[in-house]
Motif scaffolding. Structure first.
Motif, PDB file in Angstrom:
ATOM      1  N   MET A 295      83.779   5.068  44.145  1.00  0.00           N
ATOM      2  CA  MET A 295      83.396   4.064  43.161  1.00  0.00           C
ATOM      3  C   MET A 295      82.561   4.751  42.085  1.00  0.00           C
ATOM      4  N   ILE A 296      82.888   4.491  40.842  1.00  0.00           N
ATOM      5  CA  ILE A 296      82.212   5.159  39.719  1.00  0.00           C
ATOM      6  C   ILE A 296      81.622   4.097  38.803  1.00  0.00           C
ATOM      7  N   GLU A 297      80.367   4.310  38.423  1.00  0.00           N
ATOM      8  CA  GLU A 297      79.715   3.422  37.467  1.00  0.00           C
ATOM      9  C   GLU A 297      78.766   4.253  36.606  1.00  0.00           C
ATOM     10  N   GLU A 298      78.782   3.996  35.303  1.00  0.00           N
ATOM     11  CA  GLU A 298      77.924   4.746  34.389  1.00  0.00           C
ATOM     12  C   GLU A 298      76.627   3.979  34.151  1.00  0.00           C
ATOM     13  N   THR A 299      75.534   4.722  34.135  1.00  0.00           N
ATOM     14  CA  THR A 299      74.232   4.120  33.874  1.00  0.00           C
ATOM     15  C   THR A 299      74.051   3.859  32.384  1.00  0.00           C
ATOM     16  N   GLU A 300      72.957   3.214  32.049  1.00  0.00           N
ATOM     17  CA  GLU A 300      72.562   3.103  30.648  1.00  0.00           C
ATOM     18  C   GLU A 300      72.232   4.499  30.117  1.00  0.00           C
ATOM     19  N   PRO A 301      72.392   4.745  28.807  1.00  0.00           N
ATOM     20  CA  PRO A 301      72.067   6.072  28.263  1.00  0.00           C
ATOM     21  C   PRO A 301      70.636   6.484  28.611  1.00  0.00           C
ATOM     22  N   LEU A 302      70.506   7.707  29.138  1.00  0.00           N
ATOM     23  CA  LEU A 302      69.215   8.267  29.522  1.00  0.00           C
ATOM     24  C   LEU A 302      69.031   9.620  28.849  1.00  0.00           C
ATOM     25  N   PRO A 303      67.778  10.035  28.615  1.00  0.00           N
ATOM     26  CA  PRO A 303      67.554  11.383  28.078  1.00  0.00           C
ATOM     27  C   PRO A 303      68.106  12.440  29.026  1.00  0.00           C
ATOM     28  N   VAL A 304      68.834  13.408  28.481  1.00  0.00           N
ATOM     29  CA  VAL A 304      69.420  14.474  29.289  1.00  0.00           C
ATOM     30  C   VAL A 304      69.100  15.806  28.633  1.00  0.00           C
ATOM     31  N   VAL A 332      57.473  13.532  32.952  1.00  0.00           N
ATOM     32  CA  VAL A 332      58.791  12.913  33.075  1.00  0.00           C
ATOM     33  C   VAL A 332      59.080  12.605  34.537  1.00  0.00           C
ATOM     34  N   THR A 333      60.051  11.752  34.744  1.00  0.00           N
ATOM     35  CA  THR A 333      60.570  11.449  36.085  1.00  0.00           C
ATOM     36  C   THR A 333      62.042  11.813  36.107  1.00  0.00           C
ATOM     37  N   GLY A 339      74.420  19.924  38.279  1.00  0.00           N
ATOM     38  CA  GLY A 339      74.548  21.311  37.857  1.00  0.00           C
ATOM     39  C   GLY A 339      73.300  21.769  37.117  1.00  0.00           C
ATOM     40  N   ASP A 340      73.464  22.185  35.867  1.00  0.00           N
ATOM     41  CA  ASP A 340      72.349  22.699  35.066  1.00  0.00           C
ATOM     42  C   ASP A 340      71.729  21.632  34.178  1.00  0.00           C
ATOM     43  N   GLU A 341      72.089  20.373  34.365  1.00  0.00           N
ATOM     44  CA  GLU A 341      71.547  19.305  33.531  1.00  0.00           C
ATOM     45  C   GLU A 341      70.803  18.289  34.390  1.00  0.00           C
ATOM     46  N   VAL A 342      69.769  17.695  33.782  1.00  0.00           N
ATOM     47  CA  VAL A 342      69.001  16.658  34.452  1.00  0.00           C
ATOM     48  C   VAL A 342      68.859  15.457  33.521  1.00  0.00           C
ATOM     49  N   TRP A 343      68.896  14.259  34.131  1.00  0.00           N
ATOM     50  CA  TRP A 343      68.657  13.014  33.413  1.00  0.00           C
ATOM     51  C   TRP A 343      67.265  12.534  33.792  1.00  0.00           C
ATOM     52  N   ILE A 344      66.480  12.139  32.805  1.00  0.00           N
ATOM     53  CA  ILE A 344      65.072  11.850  33.051  1.00  0.00           C
ATOM     54  C   ILE A 344      64.671  10.500  32.476  1.00  0.00           C
ATOM     55  N   ASP A 345      63.527  10.015  32.943  1.00  0.00           N
ATOM     56  CA  ASP A 345      62.809   8.908  32.317  1.00  0.00           C
ATOM     57  C   ASP A 345      61.580   9.504  31.647  1.00  0.00           C
ATOM     58  N   ALA A 346      61.453   9.313  30.342  1.00  0.00           N
ATOM     59  CA  ALA A 346      60.313   9.880  29.624  1.00  0.00           C
ATOM     60  C   ALA A 346      60.085   9.091  28.344  1.00  0.00           C
ATOM     61  N   ASP A 347      58.843   9.067  27.921  1.00  0.00           N
ATOM     62  CA  ASP A 347      58.485   8.377  26.677  1.00  0.00           C
ATOM     63  C   ASP A 347      58.669   9.344  25.501  1.00  0.00           C
ATOM     64  N   VAL A 348      59.919   9.692  25.257  1.00  0.00           N
ATOM     65  CA  VAL A 348      60.260  10.637  24.195  1.00  0.00           C
ATOM     66  C   VAL A 348      61.453  10.078  23.421  1.00  0.00           C
ATOM     67  N   ALA A 349      61.371  10.095  22.122  1.00  0.00           N
ATOM     68  CA  ALA A 349      62.440   9.549  21.292  1.00  0.00           C
ATOM     69  C   ALA A 349      63.611  10.528  21.220  1.00  0.00           C
ATOM     70  N   PRO A 350      64.830  10.018  21.138  1.00  0.00           N
ATOM     71  CA  PRO A 350      65.986  10.905  20.965  1.00  0.00           C
ATOM     72  C   PRO A 350      65.843  11.731  19.687  1.00  0.00           C
TER      73      PRO A 350
END
Length: 385
Positions: A295-304, A332-333, A339-350
């Motif tokens: 089962m595949i589901e995409e999250t809301e856009p997150l900083p990566v 950050v959380t 792989g070599d990428e991480v998705w985070i929660d942070a108070d940083v603007a795109p």
């Protein structure tokens, strides 16, 4: 004395390595730079930009790699294993004891609802039906004769006699119906459409009431049943698409949809049972197969960002950003890693410039410059020379 000298040399080496890595303290830098101001003025600015001996922690510029922060959805994928059964299935049982006189139980054959599967010896049932029909005719004639006499004004015929004759007629009609049912039960018919399973029953065998003669599976639609762990319950939704694979057809993906799931978790496995329908109109899949289910589901856009941008301190994970050329650390959380990428929660603007390489040597407020910009400047100086 020799041991003391060795200790002094070791301390000097350690101090030198520390100074090269992190820069000299600001107080020492000021003392050093004061008498050498004339020399520093004539020093090439390129060395200062590269973090050379032109300044300490507060004065020199550290070259790092900067990248703009982008946002992207993360595909949540749940993988599990389950088995499948037919959407409609049944076990055909004998309604009475008797000898088999005819069978139509060819394994794996397709049958339609109502097709004859097996016949039992029905001679006794036919005789019982004839007796019941004869009694019915007699009861009907009796009622007809009594009604005619009463209509002709025969006062000797009581109403009670006619009523009893009518009751006997109804009983005779019921006996005929029961005899017809008993005769029909000697012929076993397919209760549903589907494919026959294996059967050991042959002509001449004697079967007893309740014996299973054959199974029928309507496999045009399969029901896959699998377990979903507690952490993935949020992915469950009626009608949600699932991707199904089986070792029998390696590389091929079948689609299904969730039809329902349990209202509670198993107290031991901490998982919920889920059922999904799989279209099997082409008949490739069989009930009982083992399936791998996704089962595949995409999250809301997150900083990566690259994993190299994450640094760790006592307060946890963080990233360094460029704030008008100065390093600022943002906690950050980490939500997901691939792989070599991480998705985070942070108070940083795109779009914020994030340090992706060289963050280990930074301190709060350190002057930083982008390695890409430094490289362009150096190439221009070389060409002008």
């Amino acid at each position: 004395m020799k041991k003391f000298a060795t200790i002094l040399v070791s301390l000097g080496i350690l101090f030198g390595a520390w100074a090269i890595t992190f820069g000299l303290p600001e107080q020492i830098t000021r003392l050093w730079s004061a008498p050498a101001s004339t020399t520093a003025d004539t020093t090439d600015g390129t060395e200062r930009a590269r973090g050379g001996p032109g300044g300490g922690r507060g004065g020199r510029t550290t070259t790092v790699v900067l990248e703009p922060l982008e946002e992207r959805s993360y595909p949540l994928t749940l993988r599990t294993v389950g088995s499948a059964t037919s959407l409609r299935k049944t076990s055909v049982r004998v309604g009475g004891t008797g000898d088999v006189v005819e069978t139509f139980l060819q394994a794996n054959a397709l049958v339609e609802r109502g097709d004859v599967l097996l016949r039992l010896d029905d001679r006794a049932e036919r005789l019982s039906l004839e007796i019941a029909q004869a009694e019915l005719e007699r009861a009907r004639d009796t009622v007809t004769r009594y009604q005619s006499l009463q209509s002709a004004g025969n006062l000797t015929l009581a109403d009670v006699t006619l009523s009893e004759a009518q009751v006997d007629l109804r009983l005779a009609q019921a006996n005929v119906g029961m005899a017809e049912v008993a005769l029909e039960d000697r012929t076993l018919r397919a209760p549903i459409s589907g494919r026959l399973g294996l059967s050991d029953v042959q002509e001449g065998d004697r079967v007893s009431e309740g014996d299973i003669i054959v199974t029928i599976d309507d496999s045009s639609t399969l029901i896959a049943e699998f377990e979903v762990p507690e952490r993935s319950i949020g992915l469950l939704e009626a009608g949600k698409k699932v991707l199904v694979g089986t070792p029998t057809y390696a590389g091929r993906v079948f689609e299904g949809k969730i039809t329902g799931f349990d209202s509670r978790l198993d107290s031991i496995t901490r998982s919920a049972t889920v059922r999904a329908e799989i279209d099997n109109s082409d008949g490739l899949l069989l009930a009982g197969m083992t399936f791998t289910i996704r089962m595949i589901e995409e999250t809301e856009p997150l900083p990566v960002l690259p994993a190299t941008a994450i640094t760790w301190e006592r307060d946890g994970a963080g990233i360094w950003i460029s704030d008008n050329g100065r390093a600022t650390r943002i906690p950050v959380t980490i939500r997901y890693r691939d792989g070599d990428e991480v998705w985070i929660d942070a108070d940083v603007a795109p779009g914020t410039q994030v340090v992706t390489e060289g963050a280990a040597k930074l301190r709060e407020g350190s002057a930083i410059t982008d390695a890409a910009a430094t490289g362009v400047a150096n190439s221009r100086e070389t060409s002008n020379t």
